[in-house]
Design a protein around this motif. Sequence first.
Motif, PDB file in Angstrom:
ATOM      1  N   VAL A 152      35.122  45.567  34.505  1.00 23.09           N
ATOM      2  CA  VAL A 152      34.727  44.184  34.783  1.00 23.09           C
ATOM      3  C   VAL A 152      35.712  43.520  35.735  1.00 23.09           C
ATOM      4  CG1 VAL A 152      34.429  41.889  33.749  1.00 23.09           C
ATOM      5  CG2 VAL A 152      33.450  43.907  32.641  1.00 23.09           C
ATOM      6  N   LEU A 153      36.997  43.790  35.567  1.00 29.73           N
ATOM      7  CA  LEU A 153      38.027  43.252  36.445  1.00 29.73           C
ATOM      8  C   LEU A 153      38.516  44.346  37.385  1.00 29.73           C
ATOM      9  CD1 LEU A 153      40.090  41.132  33.873  1.00 29.73           C
ATOM     10  CD2 LEU A 153      38.214  40.379  35.369  1.00 29.73           C
ATOM     11  N   PRO A 154      39.014  43.984  38.554  1.00 32.51           N
ATOM     12  CA  PRO A 154      39.494  44.987  39.512  1.00 32.51           C
ATOM     13  C   PRO A 154      40.561  45.895  38.909  1.00 32.51           C
ATOM     14  CG  PRO A 154      39.286  42.854  40.575  1.00 32.51           C
ATOM     15  CD  PRO A 154      39.063  42.615  39.114  1.00 32.51           C
ATOM     16  N   ALA A 155      40.553  47.147  39.306  1.00 33.75           N
ATOM     17  CA  ALA A 155      41.475  48.138  38.743  1.00 33.75           C
ATOM     18  C   ALA A 155      42.927  47.782  39.002  1.00 33.75           C
ATOM     19  CB  ALA A 155      41.154  49.515  39.314  1.00 33.75           C
ATOM     20  N   GLU A 156      43.204  47.084  40.093  1.00 38.29           N
ATOM     21  CA  GLU A 156      44.588  46.768  40.438  1.00 38.29           C
ATOM     22  C   GLU A 156      45.147  45.582  39.654  1.00 38.29           C
ATOM     23  OE1 GLU A 156      41.998  44.672  43.577  1.00 38.29           O
ATOM     24  OE2 GLU A 156      42.014  46.557  42.446  1.00 38.29           O
ATOM     25  N   TYR A 157      44.334  44.917  38.854  1.00 45.32           N
ATOM     26  CA  TYR A 157      44.822  43.785  38.069  1.00 45.32           C
ATOM     27  C   TYR A 157      45.795  44.262  36.993  1.00 45.32           C
ATOM     28  CZ  TYR A 157      41.767  39.966  39.670  1.00 45.32           C
ATOM     29  OH  TYR A 157      41.152  38.973  40.386  1.00 45.32           O
ATOM     30  N   PRO A 158      46.798  43.444  36.693  1.00 40.96           N
ATOM     31  CA  PRO A 158      47.677  43.759  35.559  1.00 40.96           C
ATOM     32  C   PRO A 158      46.921  43.541  34.253  1.00 40.96           C
ATOM     33  CG  PRO A 158      48.180  41.577  36.398  1.00 40.96           C
ATOM     34  CD  PRO A 158      47.168  42.176  37.347  1.00 40.96           C
ATOM     35  N   PRO A 159      47.425  44.048  33.132  1.00 41.22           N
ATOM     36  CA  PRO A 159      46.768  43.796  31.838  1.00 41.22           C
ATOM     37  C   PRO A 159      46.682  42.299  31.551  1.00 41.22           C
ATOM     38  CG  PRO A 159      48.410  45.529  31.636  1.00 41.22           C
ATOM     39  CD  PRO A 159      48.607  44.922  32.991  1.00 41.22           C
ATOM     40  N   ILE A 160      45.515  41.862  31.121  1.00 40.53           N
ATOM     41  CA  ILE A 160      45.271  40.466  30.754  1.00 40.53           C
ATOM     42  C   ILE A 160      44.783  40.458  29.306  1.00 40.53           C
ATOM     43  CG2 ILE A 160      43.855  38.416  31.159  1.00 40.53           C
ATOM     44  CD1 ILE A 160      43.740  39.255  34.119  1.00 40.53           C
ATOM     45  N   SER A 161      45.518  39.811  28.432  1.00 38.13           N
ATOM     46  CA  SER A 161      45.168  39.853  27.012  1.00 38.13           C
ATOM     47  C   SER A 161      43.995  38.930  26.708  1.00 38.13           C
ATOM     48  CB  SER A 161      46.367  39.462  26.151  1.00 38.13           C
ATOM     49  OG  SER A 161      46.639  38.072  26.266  1.00 38.13           O
ATOM     50  N   VAL A 162      43.338  39.177  25.598  1.00 41.54           N
ATOM     51  CA  VAL A 162      42.251  38.318  25.144  1.00 41.54           C
ATOM     52  C   VAL A 162      42.771  36.907  24.914  1.00 41.54           C
ATOM     53  CG1 VAL A 162      40.564  37.937  23.308  1.00 41.54           C
ATOM     54  CG2 VAL A 162      41.010  40.267  24.139  1.00 41.54           C
ATOM     55  N   ARG A 163      43.963  36.796  24.351  1.00 43.48           N
ATOM     56  CA  ARG A 163      44.556  35.477  24.123  1.00 43.48           C
ATOM     57  C   ARG A 163      44.699  34.718  25.442  1.00 43.48           C
ATOM     58  NH1 ARG A 163      48.449  36.899  21.357  1.00 43.48           N
ATOM     59  NH2 ARG A 163      47.994  35.930  19.330  1.00 43.48           N
ATOM     60  N   GLN A 164      45.103  35.395  26.492  1.00 44.22           N
ATOM     61  CA  GLN A 164      45.295  34.736  27.778  1.00 44.22           C
ATOM     62  C   GLN A 164      43.987  34.257  28.390  1.00 44.22           C
ATOM     63  OE1 GLN A 164      47.458  37.928  29.577  1.00 44.22           O
ATOM     64  NE2 GLN A 164      49.423  37.272  28.727  1.00 44.22           N
ATOM     65  N   LEU A 165      42.877  34.907  28.050  1.00 45.10           N
ATOM     66  CA  LEU A 165      41.577  34.384  28.468  1.00 45.10           C
ATOM     67  C   LEU A 165      41.324  33.036  27.820  1.00 45.10           C
ATOM     68  CD1 LEU A 165      39.232  37.505  28.062  1.00 45.10           C
ATOM     69  CD2 LEU A 165      40.249  36.668  30.193  1.00 45.10           C
ATOM     70  N   LEU A 166      41.625  32.945  26.526  1.00 46.22           N
ATOM     71  CA  LEU A 166      41.275  31.756  25.758  1.00 46.22           C
ATOM     72  C   LEU A 166      42.180  30.568  26.054  1.00 46.22           C
ATOM     73  CD1 LEU A 166      40.480  33.281  22.236  1.00 46.22           C
ATOM     74  CD2 LEU A 166      38.915  32.845  24.140  1.00 46.22           C
ATOM     75  N   ASP A 167      43.455  30.815  26.339  1.00 52.12           N
ATOM     76  CA  ASP A 167      44.366  29.680  26.554  1.00 52.12           C
ATOM     77  C   ASP A 167      44.647  29.407  28.030  1.00 52.12           C
ATOM     78  OD1 ASP A 167      46.295  31.547  27.348  1.00 52.12           O
ATOM     79  OD2 ASP A 167      47.498  31.358  25.531  1.00 52.12           O
ATOM     80  N   TYR A 168      43.807  29.936  28.916  1.00 53.69           N
ATOM     81  CA  TYR A 168      43.843  29.607  30.339  1.00 53.69           C
ATOM     82  C   TYR A 168      45.129  30.049  31.035  1.00 53.69           C
ATOM     83  CZ  TYR A 168      40.364  26.382  28.381  1.00 53.69           C
ATOM     84  OH  TYR A 168      39.313  25.837  27.676  1.00 53.69           O
ATOM     85  N   THR A 169      45.725  31.129  30.538  1.00 57.87           N
ATOM     86  CA  THR A 169      46.938  31.648  31.181  1.00 57.87           C
ATOM     87  C   THR A 169      46.700  33.010  31.824  1.00 57.87           C
ATOM     88  OG1 THR A 169      47.727  32.681  29.122  1.00 57.87           O
ATOM     89  CG2 THR A 169      48.433  30.405  29.559  1.00 57.87           C
ATOM     90  N   SER A 170      45.441  33.366  32.051  1.00 58.90           N
ATOM     91  CA  SER A 170      45.118  34.690  32.606  1.00 58.90           C
ATOM     92  C   SER A 170      45.434  34.800  34.086  1.00 58.90           C
ATOM     93  CB  SER A 170      43.638  35.001  32.394  1.00 58.90           C
ATOM     94  OG  SER A 170      42.830  34.137  33.178  1.00 58.90           O
ATOM     95  N   GLY A 171      45.399  33.678  34.803  1.00 58.07           N
ATOM     96  CA  GLY A 171      45.585  33.714  36.253  1.00 58.07           C
ATOM     97  C   GLY A 171      44.363  34.193  37.002  1.00 58.07           C
ATOM     98  N   LEU A 172      43.236  34.377  36.311  1.00 58.05           N
ATOM     99  CA  LEU A 172      42.028  34.826  36.987  1.00 58.05           C
ATOM    100  C   LEU A 172      41.581  33.785  38.013  1.00 58.05           C
ATOM    101  CD1 LEU A 172      39.963  36.280  33.998  1.00 58.05           C
ATOM    102  CD2 LEU A 172      40.994  37.568  35.880  1.00 58.05           C
TER     103      LEU A 172
END
Length: 416
Positions: A152-172
């Motif tokens: 779903v996300l580009p292969a070159e992305y660093p690991p992004i945790s589920v928590r970071q999705l929810l608290d808007y710290t993913s940097g997406l």
Amino acid sequence: MTSQTFPTDHTTATVRSRRKRLPLPGLACMALTAVVLSTAAPALAAPAASPAAVVAASKPDLPKLNAAALQAAVEGSSVSATAMLARVSGPAGQWTGTSGVADVTTGEAVPADGRFRLGSVTKMFIGTVVLQLAAEDQVELDRPVQEYLPGVLPAEYPPISVRQLLDYTSGLPELTAGDLPTDPQGIVDHRFDDHTFGELVAMAVKHPRLFDRPGSMQSYGATGYYVAALLVEKLTGRSYQREITDRILLPLNLRHTTAPETDTTIPGPHAHGYIDLSPAHDKTGLVDITEQNPGAGGMISTGADLDRFLTALFRGRLLPPPQLDEMFTVPNVPYLGGSDQDPGHGRAFYGAGPMRVTFPNGVTVRGKTGSTFGYTDGMFATRDLKRRLVYSFNPVTGGGNDRRIVNQIITAAFGS
């Protein structure tokens, strides 16, 4: 009283997806920081300029309910909105008010119990479901979402945790005005367009990430919640709308709240949503856009139902204590582009869904704002639920674009 800015006729006031469809603004409509919405690009989150107070060492007393200020805020919405309703509940005072007309053609009065589209308030429901899945050990918040949703996300992305999705710290990265039509005529012409979550994420990730290291900063946005909704569907094998319905709406008996997948209408009494095609936005070119494609921001509710949802959520009926604490925990990181004028004074002010706002009088509230074309709404409450506010209005220049209305109603409810 210190003024503050929040990160979107007949007047009455009384004291007392198809699967995965998305209307163009949907969850991407911007944060009202405590509450600011921008009209330029509904997909972009803008830092807010807002309360500049420090939480008092002892819990401050709520101000006396200011019915005059609330009524003035509701009546003042008529300049740039066709309708407004607001509801204050709780043991610290009750009040309801409406203004404008539900239908500009018939002049029908605004129903105080009318339904409205939620826009990004839907994030609170998605976040609750993800945290329920965490409580059920179906998902680990610290685990990279790439492990659950490969490709779903580009292969070159660093690991992004589920928590970071929810608290808007993913940097997406977020969708931009160039990805989807945002001009008034474009909104009218494309309000029934169908975009899957996968398509929206694919469009967003063509843009640069907001910051390099996930978890190092906070920036409000929608892409993380597109991915979170995809995660719900992957883990459960059902649409996120179905999960919201079975896990939240039915147990709480929210009879007037729906999470439609294909229905473009609003059932039951409601104020119509409009957009003004006239250059001056003087309400001479109103087009009815009440009907629009549902999806990520397509939930529909009422003031009473959102009040019931907030009450149940804050009391722990929907989440066990560890997950409820998770929802309310604000990460100790900078807010991207933040300043001393925003709710976090340059630091993060969102938890895993809701924002935290402290007024100059020391009162702290948590809640969420939302917007989709023709509708802007919000719900806020003190943590002890002594005072709760739900409001909705119908701006004519798009979704979530009148900070003046939002500023006035939230300040009147909590900051007077």
